[in-house]
Enzyme design. Structure first.
Site, short mmCIF file in Angstrom:
data_model
loop_
_atom_site.label_atom_id
_atom_site.label_comp_id
_atom_site.label_asym_id
_atom_site.label_seq_id
_atom_site.Cartn_x
_atom_site.Cartn_y
_atom_site.Cartn_z
N HIS A 28 0.86 -1.18 0.00
CA HIS A 28 0.00 0.00 0.00
C HIS A 28 0.91 1.24 0.00
CE1 HIS A 28 0.79 0.59 4.29
NE2 HIS A 28 0.36 -0.64 4.57
N HIS A 31 3.86 1.57 2.46
CA HIS A 31 5.11 0.89 2.08
C HIS A 31 5.83 1.68 0.98
CE1 HIS A 31 2.42 -2.76 3.07
NE2 HIS A 31 3.25 -2.63 4.09
N CYS A 136 2.61 -9.92 20.61
CA CYS A 136 1.70 -9.43 19.56
C CYS A 136 2.16 -10.04 18.24
CB CYS A 136 1.73 -7.90 19.45
SG CYS A 136 0.84 -7.34 17.96
N CYS A 139 3.05 -7.45 15.44
CA CYS A 139 4.40 -6.87 15.52
C CYS A 139 5.47 -7.94 15.48
CB CYS A 139 4.59 -6.10 16.82
SG CYS A 139 3.54 -4.69 17.03
N CYS A 153 -2.18 -4.32 22.01
CA CYS A 153 -0.94 -3.84 21.41
C CYS A 153 -1.03 -2.36 21.07
CB CYS A 153 -0.67 -4.64 20.12
SG CYS A 153 0.51 -3.84 19.05
N HIS A 156 -1.17 -2.22 17.01
CA HIS A 156 -2.27 -2.85 16.28
C HIS A 156 -3.61 -2.76 17.00
CE1 HIS A 156 1.25 -4.62 14.35
NE2 HIS A 156 0.48 -4.68 13.28
N LYS A 304 -2.92 5.23 11.05
CA LYS A 304 -1.91 4.54 10.25
C LYS A 304 -2.61 3.59 9.29
CE LYS A 304 2.06 1.50 10.41
NZ LYS A 304 2.34 0.11 10.74
N LYS A 307 -3.71 -3.12 7.09
CA LYS A 307 -4.68 -4.12 6.67
C LYS A 307 -5.77 -4.28 7.72
CE LYS A 307 -4.64 -8.84 4.91
NZ LYS A 307 -3.80 -10.04 4.79
#
Ligand code: MSP
Length: 513
Positions: A28, A31, A136, A139, A153, A156, A304, A307
Site C-alpha cells: 500500500h 510501504h 503481539c 508486531c 498492542c 495494532h 496509520k 490491513k
C-alpha cells in the site's frame, strides 16, 4: 552520510535499504513511501557517482505469515511467492531502481542467518532459557504490561497473547554500554534527532535479553546448533541487509558495502534497527550500520494505514490518476520525511496542478514553444548568463544540503525556486515583445538562459520525477538520460550544447480537474 560529501563525485560505496515488507499484506502507499524515499536517495547518490547498492525485498518467515497462509489455504511458501511478486510489481510500477530484491526464503539468506547466528552463539552471546511473555503477532514482538493500552498492542490495538516457551536468548542486556558508547561517538547514526533521543532513552531505560528462537512454530530458519527451534523472525529479517551485501560468502563485497549502509525505516521499527540490530552485529563481530533514518507514518483519516484497519490506499489507484511521477512527487514534496502526515486527495490534486502542471509543465512548454517559434527550434549560441545562472548555482547547493539531511521537500522547493525564477525572468524580459521588435540577439540571450535552466531542472529533479525529466531531456535535444550524467560537473551552467535540436510536445503533466 555526511554533508561533506556533497561537493565531489565520490565513487564511494553507498548502500541504501528499505525495510523488507511482510508478505501477509499487499503493498500500500505506506510501504511505497519508504521505498520511494530510498529510491530518490539511491538515484541522487548515483548522480554523484557513488557506487550505489539499493536493496528492498520481502520478509517471509514467522507466525504472522504462517497464519496468513493458513487463512488463505496455501503453504507459507506459496503464499509468500504470491505476495512477494506483488511487491516486485508495485516497485516496477513506481520506477523503483533497486539493484537487488531479497526474499528471506532464499538459500543465500538461509546461509547468512545460519552463519551469523552460529557466530553469535560461538561468541557466547546466545543462551538457553525459559520465556513467558505477552506477544503481539502483528508486531512479531513481546511487550511488557505497561507498554500495552488496556491489554492491547499499542500499534495494532489487538489483544496480545500470553506465550511460554523454552527459548534461546540473545544477551542484549550486555550491549547497553557498547551501544551508548557507539551512539556517543556517532551522533548522526540515528536521524532525525528526536528519533535518536528516543533510541537513547530506550537504551538508558535498560535492555532486556530477547529470545531468538521459537519452538512452537516451524515456518522459519532452523537454529544451526538446535534444529528443534526456528529463528525468531526479526533476528532472521534484519540479517537480510548483510545477506544482500555478500555476507558471509563474499567477504570482499561485504566489506565494500558494510558498514556504509543507510537503513530507511518507519518509526514503528526503529527500535529493532537502532537497538537490536547494532547489538546483534557487535555480537557477531561486525560493525553497526552507519545510519538509520526514521520517518513517520502516512495516515489515512488520521490513522496509520494498515490491513487490520482496512484503510489502505494502493499505489496503482493513485498512479492511475497522477501518473508515476505525480505519485512520487507528492510523497517527496508534500509528506515531510520525519513527522506523520495525512494523505489528502484534494491536497494531492492541488499540489500536482500547481507544481507539476503549472510550474514545471508550463515552463517547459512555454520555453520550448518559443524556442521553436522564434529560434527555429535550435539551441542558440547566446545566453545572458546572469540572474538565472546565479539562481541555478544557489539552488544546486541548497538541494544538495537538503537531500544530505533527507529533507526531500526542501530540496524540491529549491529546484522549484529555479523554475519560478525562470518563469519570472520570462515575464520580465518578454521575449515575445523582443521578437516582435526584431531583436533576435536579445531573444536568443533570454531563451538560451531559459533552456539551460530547463536542462538543470531536468537533471536535478530526475531522482524524484525520472520519466518527465527524461522526456524533457530528450526534447532539449540531449543524448541519453539525466541519470547518465555526473554531478557536480553536469550541474555547471552552460552544459546545453548550442545547435541541439529542440522539440515541443504534449504537456508533460496534463492538468487534473
Ligand atoms: N518486516 C518488517 C520489517 C523488517 S526490516 C528488517 C515490517 N514490515 S511491514 O511490512 O510491516 O512494514 C515495513 C515498513 O513499512 C515499516 O517501515 C513501516 O513503518 C512502513 N509502513 C507500513 N505502513 C505505513 C504507513 N502507513 N506509513 C508509513 N510507513 C508505513 O515491519
Amino acid at each position: 552520510m555526511s554533508t561533506d560529501r556533497i561537493d565531489q563525485p565520490s565513487g564511494a560505496p553507498a548502500f541504501f535499504t528499505t525495510p523488507i515488507y511482510y508478505v501477509n499484506d499487499v503493498p500500500h502507499v505506506g510501504h511505497a513511501y519508504t521505498t520511494v524515499a530510498a529510491d530518490v536517495m539511491a538515484r541522487w547518490r548515483r548522480l554523484w557517482g557513488d557506487d550505489v547498492l539499493f536493496l528492498t525485498g520481502t520478509d517471509e518467515h514467522g507466525l504472522k505469515i504462517q497464519r496468513a497462509a493458513e487463512a488463505a489455504g496455501l503453504t507459507p511458501l506459496e503464499h509468500a511467492d504470491r505476495t512477494s511478486a506483488r511487491f516486485r510489481e508495485a516497485w516496477t510500477l513506481l520506477g523503483i531502481s533497486n539493484d537487488d530484491f531479497i526474499r528471506t526464503t532464499e538459500p543465500r539468506h538461509h546461509a547468512a542467518v545460519s552463519h551469523m547466528l552460529q557466530t553469535v552463539y560461538d561468541n557466547g552471546h546466545i543462551e538457553l532459557g525459559t520465556y513467558e511473555g505477552l506477544y503481539c503477532v502483528g508486531c512479531e514482538a513481546y511487550y511488557t504490561e505497561d507498554e500495552l493500552n488496556d491489554g492491547t498492542c499499542p500499534i495494532h490495538g489487538r489483544p496480545v497473547e500470553r506465550v511460554t516457551e523454552e527459548n534461546y536468548f540473545f544477551k542484549l542486556s550486555r550491549f547497553e554500554q557498547p551501544l551508548l558508547d557507539y551512539y556517543a561517538a556517532h551522533p548522526d547514526a540515528v536521524v532525525p534527532e528526536t528519533r535518536r533521543n528516543e533510541v537513547l532513552g530506550f537504551i538508558k531505560g535498560g535492555l532486556q535479553d530477547f529470545s531468538v528462537s521459537r519452538s512452537s512454530i516451524t515456518w522459519g530458519i532452523p537454529l544451526p546448533w538446535d534444529p528443534r527451534h526456528v529463528t525468531y523472525v526479526w533476528f532472521d529479517a534484519l540479517i537480510n541487509y548483510c545477506t544482500a551485501a555478500g555476507y558471509p560468502s563474499d567477504r570482499e563485497r561485504f566489506d565494500r558495502y558494510w558498514p556504509s549502509v543507510v537503513h530507511f525505516v518507519g518509526k514503528d521499527i526503529l527500535r529493532f534497527h537502532a537497538v537490536y540490530w547494532p547489538a546483534m552485529l557487535m555480537a557477531a563481530g561486525e560493525l553497526p550500520p552507519s545510519q538509520v533514518v526514521a520517518h513517520g507514518w502516512l495516515l489515512a483519516g488520521g490513522e496509520k494505514m494498515s490491513k487490520s484497519k482496512a484503510n489502505q490506499i494502493f499505489p496503482a489507484d493513485l498512479v492511475a490518476e497522477f501518473g508515476v511521477d505525480g505519485f512520487r512527487y507528492h510523497f517527496m514534496a508534500d509528506q515531510r520525511f520525519g513527522p506523520d502526515g495525512d494523505l489528502s486527495y484534494e491536497g494531492m490534486i492541488a499540489r500536482y496542478n500547481a507544481d507539476l502542471a503549472n510550474n514545471f509543465g508550463n515552463l517547459a512548454n512555454r520555453v520550448l514553444t518559443m524556442a521553436v517559434n522564434y529560434l527555429g527550434g535550435v539551441v542558440p549560441e547566446r545566453r545572458e548568463d546572469g540572474l538565472l545562472r546565479e539562481e541555478a548555482e544557489r539552488v544546486f547547493a541548497l538541494q544538495g544540503a537538503a537531500f544530505a539531511r533527507y529533507d526531500f521537500a526542501s530540496g524540491l522547493e529549491a529546484v522549484w525556486a529555479l523554475i519560478r525564477a525562470t518563469n519570472a525572468f520570462i515575464e520580465d524580459r518578454a521575449p515575445w515583445a523582443l521578437n516582435k521588435a526584431g531583436d533576435t540577439a536579445a531573444v536568443a540571450g533570454v531563451l538560451g538562459d531559459c533552456l539551460e535552466a530547463l536542462r538543470i531542472v531536468a537533471l536535478l529533479a530526475s531522482p524524484v520525477i525520472p520519466s518527465a525529466c527524461a522526456e524533457l531531456w530528450r526534447r532539449l535535444g540531449l543524448p541519453g538520460r539525466p541519470e547518465d550524467e555526473r554531478l557536480p560537473a553536469a550541474a555547471a551552467w552552460g552544459g546545453l550544447p548550442a545547435g541541439s535540436i529542440l522539440e515541443k510536445g504534449a504537456p508533460l503533466f496534463p492538468r487534473i480537474q
